[in-house]
Design an enzyme around this catalytic site. Structure first.
Site, short mmCIF file in Angstrom:
data_model
loop_
_atom_site.label_atom_id
_atom_site.label_comp_id
_atom_site.label_asym_id
_atom_site.label_seq_id
_atom_site.Cartn_x
_atom_site.Cartn_y
_atom_site.Cartn_z
N HIS A 108 82.75 96.18 32.50
CA HIS A 108 82.24 96.81 31.27
C HIS A 108 83.39 97.05 30.29
CE1 HIS A 108 79.14 98.16 34.28
NE2 HIS A 108 78.38 97.65 33.34
N GLY A 126 77.65 90.56 29.37
CA GLY A 126 78.49 89.84 30.32
C GLY A 126 77.87 88.49 30.70
N ASP A 163 75.58 88.17 34.11
CA ASP A 163 74.11 88.11 34.09
C ASP A 163 73.72 87.00 33.12
OD1 ASP A 163 73.41 90.38 35.84
OD2 ASP A 163 74.49 91.53 34.34
N SER A 172 78.19 96.75 39.70
CA SER A 172 77.94 98.13 40.14
C SER A 172 77.41 98.13 41.57
CB SER A 172 76.92 98.79 39.23
OG SER A 172 77.31 98.64 37.90
O1 PAF Z 1 72.86 94.29 32.03
C1 PAF Z 1 72.45 95.47 32.03
O2 PAF Z 1 73.15 96.38 32.41
C2 PAF Z 1 71.03 95.76 31.59
O3 PAF Z 1 70.15 94.75 31.96
C3 PAF Z 1 70.91 96.05 30.09
C4 PAF Z 1 71.30 94.84 29.25
C5 PAF Z 1 71.80 97.21 29.73
C6 PAF Z 1 69.47 96.41 29.71
O4 PAF Z 1 69.04 97.53 30.41
#
Ligand code: PAF
Length: 295
Positions: free
Chosen positions: A40, A153, A156, A192
């Site tokens: 993050h 990111g 995903d 996480s």
């Molecule tokens: O990738 C994430 O953490 C979640 O899918 C997001 C984009 C914050 C939406 O809840």
């Protein structure tokens, strides 16, 4: 190190961003579900690079709409104090951490985003409704924060592709940036969910990254060889494979005869113990002949 302002309501958010809007500075958004880690932090830095002295907003919201029944909504880590420290270290201006009632004041929304065909494959096949929930909350966050740029990111990857498509199809006017995956020293993609792995599972989990690298290194021999090399890496470990596929860069099917130099993506999802992990990598495909056929 300055403490970011914390907004938990829409009104507080509007007030905190008023100056930036009045002075025409660019606003950057990093949507997260909290439990912030170095991955993050790299998204936050990417946002900062794009907005300069404009405000970077990090949203921290565990979105119930994207969790299916039996998924880990209750177990999902909620660590706002630690998240605020990461945000302070990274120079975030505003953390938006609303309650479920603040985001969904009318309860379950009646109008949601239909994420289209790319949401039916891969994660969407295993987690039906997941991307409807993701895109709906991302659209709401775009409406609330009104960012110029939003950073997601590449970890995903399907989410990134779908957010880009939503912005294109619905003319949302947000510049969507895909930031590279951050990895541990042993190659495990930061997530996480890694905190749920015990020591043996942690070792097994690194097979995902090795499988992707094996595929990338053999991509010049074509899709079948690349996938075969990846599978043999995974077979050596106790990982329970959900999928391992190579698609085009937009998650579409590849043509039968892939032209040399085609940019593609390999994506993997597997369970290690009770923890589900995903990972992916870009690769460049070559001709279809196997290594023996190399001249
Ligand atoms: O990738 C994430 O953490 C979640 O899918 C997001 C984009 C914050 C939406 O809840």
């Amino acid at each position: 190190m300055t403490t970011p302002s914390l907004a938990s309501t829409r009104d507080e958010l509007v007030t905190l961003l008023a100056d930036a809007r009045a002075s025409g500075r660019r606003v950057g958004l990093v949507p997260t579900m909290g439990a912030l880690h170095e991955g993050h932090a790299s998204l936050i830095r990417a946002a900062r690079e794009r907005v300069g002295d404009g405000p970077v907003v990090v949203s921290v919201f565990v979105n119930p709409l994207q969790f299916g029944e039996g998924e880990d909504l209750d177990r999902y880590p909620r660590t706002l104090d630690a998240d605020l420290k990461v945000c302070a270290r990274e120079g975030v201006d505003t953390v938006f951490a609303p309650s479920v009632e603040e985001v969904y004041p009318g309860g379950n929304p009646q109008v949601t985003i239909k994420p289209g065909p790319r949401a039916k494959i891969l994660e969407g096949r295993i987690r039906p409704g997941h991307f409807r929930g993701v895109l709906t909350v991302v659209a709401k966050l775009f409406g609330l924060v009104r960012p110029d740029v939003a950073v997601f990111g590449q970890k995903d990857y399907q989410q990134l592709v779908l957010v880009r498509r939503m912005v294109l199809d619905l003319d949302l006017g947000v510049d969507v940036v895909g930031a590279p995956t951050v990895r541990e020293g042993d190659g495990l993609a930061l997530s996480s969910r890694n905190r749920y792995l015990d020591a043996d599972q942690r070792v097994a989990a690194t097979a995902l990254n090795r499988a992707l690298i094996a595929a990338r290194e053999n991509a010049r021999y074509g899709v079948d060889v690349a996938l075969g090399e990846a599978r043999s890496e995974l077979r050596e470990h106790l990982v329970d494979l959900d999928y391992l596929v190579i698609t085009d860069a937009d998650l579409g099917d590849l043509p039968r005869d892939v032209p040399a130099g085609t940019e593609a993506r390999i994506l993997v999802a597997a369970r290690v113990g009770a923890t589900r992990l995903i990972d992916n990598m870009p690769l460049v495909l070559g001709r279809v002949a196997g290594p023996e056929g190399e001249t």
